[in-house]
Write a protein that holds these residues in place. Structure first.
Motif, PDB file in Angstrom:
ATOM      1  N   ALA A   7       0.926  -1.243  -0.062  1.00  0.00           N
ATOM      2  CA  ALA A   7      -0.018   0.003  -0.068  1.00  0.00           C
ATOM      3  C   ALA A   7       0.885   1.164  -0.134  1.00  0.00           C
ATOM      4  N   ASP A   8       0.567   2.047  -0.939  1.00  0.00           N
ATOM      5  CA  ASP A   8       1.663   3.388  -1.079  1.00  0.00           C
ATOM      6  C   ASP A   8       0.694   4.334  -1.931  1.00  0.00           C
ATOM      7  N   GLN A   9       1.126   5.433  -1.570  1.00  0.00           N
ATOM      8  CA  GLN A   9       0.509   6.722  -2.034  1.00  0.00           C
ATOM      9  C   GLN A   9       1.552   7.753  -2.559  1.00  0.00           C
ATOM     10  N   THR A  10       1.530   8.328  -3.660  1.00  0.00           N
ATOM     11  CA  THR A  10       2.126   9.554  -4.175  1.00  0.00           C
ATOM     12  C   THR A  10       1.199  10.677  -4.801  1.00  0.00           C
ATOM     13  N   PHE A  11       1.509  11.698  -4.404  1.00  0.00           N
ATOM     14  CA  PHE A  11       0.797  13.086  -4.950  1.00  0.00           C
ATOM     15  C   PHE A  11       1.257  13.399  -6.319  1.00  0.00           C
ATOM     16  N   VAL A  12       0.432  13.567  -7.258  1.00  0.00           N
ATOM     17  CA  VAL A  12       0.826  14.015  -8.731  1.00  0.00           C
ATOM     18  C   VAL A  12       0.169  15.289  -9.095  1.00  0.00           C
ATOM     19  N   ALA A  13       0.828  16.371  -9.363  1.00  0.00           N
ATOM     20  CA  ALA A  13       0.394  17.642  -9.618  1.00  0.00           C
ATOM     21  C   ALA A  13      -0.079  17.365 -11.150  1.00  0.00           C
ATOM     22  N   ALA A  14      -1.384  16.880 -11.264  1.00  0.00           N
ATOM     23  CA  ALA A  14      -1.908  16.647 -12.718  1.00  0.00           C
ATOM     24  C   ALA A  14      -3.352  16.006 -12.510  1.00  0.00           C
ATOM     25  N   PRO A  15      -4.089  16.449 -13.488  1.00  0.00           N
ATOM     26  CA  PRO A  15      -5.472  15.966 -13.320  1.00  0.00           C
ATOM     27  C   PRO A  15      -5.758  14.480 -13.359  1.00  0.00           C
ATOM     28  N   PRO A  16      -6.758  14.031 -12.724  1.00  0.00           N
ATOM     29  CA  PRO A  16      -6.818  12.648 -12.412  1.00  0.00           C
ATOM     30  C   PRO A  16      -7.061  11.849 -13.864  1.00  0.00           C
ATOM     31  N   ALA A  17      -7.697  12.790 -14.839  1.00  0.00           N
ATOM     32  CA  ALA A  17      -7.764  11.837 -16.257  1.00  0.00           C
ATOM     33  C   ALA A  17      -6.546  11.863 -16.969  1.00  0.00           C
ATOM     34  N   ALA A  18      -5.816  12.756 -16.781  1.00  0.00           N
ATOM     35  CA  ALA A  18      -4.290  12.627 -17.359  1.00  0.00           C
ATOM     36  C   ALA A  18      -3.782  11.419 -16.534  1.00  0.00           C
ATOM     37  N   ILE A  19      -3.797  11.245 -15.492  1.00  0.00           N
ATOM     38  CA  ILE A  19      -3.025  10.068 -14.633  1.00  0.00           C
ATOM     39  C   ILE A  19      -3.894   8.737 -15.237  1.00  0.00           C
ATOM     40  N   ALA A  20      -5.062   8.742 -15.465  1.00  0.00           N
ATOM     41  CA  ALA A  20      -5.822   7.654 -15.822  1.00  0.00           C
ATOM     42  C   ALA A  20      -5.596   7.215 -17.064  1.00  0.00           C
ATOM     43  N   GLU A  21      -5.378   8.138 -18.029  1.00  0.00           N
ATOM     44  CA  GLU A  21      -4.934   7.808 -19.313  1.00  0.00           C
ATOM     45  C   GLU A  21      -3.429   7.036 -19.458  1.00  0.00           C
ATOM     46  N   LEU A  22      -2.556   7.544 -18.554  1.00  0.00           N
ATOM     47  CA  LEU A  22      -1.232   6.688 -18.570  1.00  0.00           C
ATOM     48  C   LEU A  22      -1.514   5.404 -17.860  1.00  0.00           C
ATOM     49  N   LEU A  23      -2.176   5.142 -17.010  1.00  0.00           N
ATOM     50  CA  LEU A  23      -2.648   4.052 -16.365  1.00  0.00           C
ATOM     51  C   LEU A  23      -3.175   3.066 -17.188  1.00  0.00           C
ATOM     52  N   GLY A  24      -4.172   3.746 -18.158  1.00  0.00           N
ATOM     53  CA  GLY A  24      -4.989   2.758 -18.940  1.00  0.00           C
ATOM     54  C   GLY A  24      -4.150   2.106 -20.094  1.00  0.00           C
ATOM     55  N   ALA A  25      -3.103   2.321 -20.182  1.00  0.00           N
ATOM     56  CA  ALA A  25      -2.168   1.888 -21.535  1.00  0.00           C
ATOM     57  C   ALA A  25      -1.557   0.717 -21.117  1.00  0.00           C
ATOM     58  N   ALA A  26      -2.093  -0.315 -21.564  1.00  0.00           N
ATOM     59  CA  ALA A  26      -1.401  -1.681 -21.248  1.00  0.00           C
ATOM     60  C   ALA A  26      -0.174  -2.022 -21.522  1.00  0.00           C
ATOM     61  N   ASN A  27       0.594  -1.288 -22.414  1.00  0.00           N
ATOM     62  CA  ASN A  27       2.108  -1.213 -22.660  1.00  0.00           C
ATOM     63  C   ASN A  27       2.728  -0.723 -21.507  1.00  0.00           C
ATOM     64  N   ASN A  28       2.331   0.379 -20.759  1.00  0.00           N
ATOM     65  CA  ASN A  28       2.806   0.628 -19.603  1.00  0.00           C
ATOM     66  C   ASN A  28       2.769  -0.471 -18.678  1.00  0.00           C
ATOM     67  N   TRP A  29       1.915  -1.350 -18.440  1.00  0.00           N
ATOM     68  CA  TRP A  29       1.781  -2.268 -17.535  1.00  0.00           C
ATOM     69  C   TRP A  29       3.000  -3.547 -17.853  1.00  0.00           C
ATOM     70  N   ARG A  30       3.117  -3.548 -19.009  1.00  0.00           N
ATOM     71  CA  ARG A  30       4.080  -4.791 -19.294  1.00  0.00           C
ATOM     72  C   ARG A  30       5.581  -4.059 -19.040  1.00  0.00           C
ATOM     73  N   ARG A  31       5.787  -2.796 -18.878  1.00  0.00           N
ATOM     74  CA  ARG A  31       6.970  -2.166 -18.301  1.00  0.00           C
ATOM     75  C   ARG A  31       7.111  -2.170 -17.130  1.00  0.00           C
ATOM     76  N   TRP A  32       5.959  -1.740 -16.301  1.00  0.00           N
ATOM     77  CA  TRP A  32       5.914  -1.602 -14.902  1.00  0.00           C
ATOM     78  C   TRP A  32       5.925  -2.889 -14.418  1.00  0.00           C
ATOM     79  N   TRP A  33       5.280  -3.762 -14.595  1.00  0.00           N
ATOM     80  CA  TRP A  33       5.294  -5.324 -14.166  1.00  0.00           C
ATOM     81  C   TRP A  33       5.208  -6.291 -15.093  1.00  0.00           C
ATOM     82  N   PRO A  34       6.750  -6.365 -15.589  1.00  0.00           N
ATOM     83  CA  PRO A  34       6.603  -7.434 -16.836  1.00  0.00           C
ATOM     84  C   PRO A  34       6.469  -8.733 -16.404  1.00  0.00           C
ATOM     85  N   ASP A  35       6.592  -9.263 -15.381  1.00  0.00           N
ATOM     86  CA  ASP A  35       6.297 -10.756 -15.017  1.00  0.00           C
ATOM     87  C   ASP A  35       4.623 -10.946 -14.777  1.00  0.00           C
ATOM     88  N   LEU A  36       3.954  -9.915 -14.631  1.00  0.00           N
ATOM     89  CA  LEU A  36       2.586 -10.033 -14.166  1.00  0.00           C
ATOM     90  C   LEU A  36       1.815 -10.262 -15.297  1.00  0.00           C
TER      91      LEU A  36
END
Length: 130
Positions: A7-36
């Motif tokens: 469980a962790d938290q980080t403040f990001v000075a950006a609109p939630p929609a912009a954060i969600a856009e990055l989180l929604g890209a599956a190519n990012n998931w493969r980079r962040w968690w390559p074995d999962l």
């Protein structure tokens, strides 16, 4: 209780929609968690995303976006069990938890770095919703 608990938290000075856009890209998931292997359980738009996790771990993962001031708090949660044939030793269990905490922090810092690039400290994001 799951063996892997992050469980962790980080403040990001950006609109939630912009954060969600990055989180929604599956190519990012493969980079962040390559074995999962992640399957979207619930796409909550600008509130975040929830996944089921498979591979060396079995469980759930979530990034919850909480709108705050001129940005959002990115809350990261991972609750899982190792799928290894034999139970992990206490030392291996501690190392596995640490590795997953670091991976989550790497993800959140990448999101923060990308979305806050060029913004002077203390200045509201240029893309903030009005």
């Amino acid at each position: 209780m799951s063996s892997i608990q992050v469980a962790d938290q980080t403040f990001v000075a950006a609109p939630p929609a912009a954060i969600a856009e990055l989180l929604g890209a599956a190519n990012n998931w493969r980079r962040w968690w390559p074995d999962l292997r992640l399957d979207v359980r619930e796409d909550r738009g600008d509130k975040g995303i929830r996944w089921t996790v498979a591979g060396p771990l079995s469980g759930t993962m979530e990034v919850w976006l909480e709108a705050v001031a001129d940005g959002a708090i990115l809350h990261y949660f991972l609750h899982a069990e190792s799928t290894a044939a034999t139970p992990l030793s206490p030392r291996a269990q501690a190392a596995a938890n640490r590795a997953r905490r670091v991976a989550g922090k790497d993800m959140s810092f990448e999101v923060k770095t990308r979305l806050e690039a060029g913004r002077p400290a203390g200045v509201a994001p240029a893309t903030a919703a009005s």
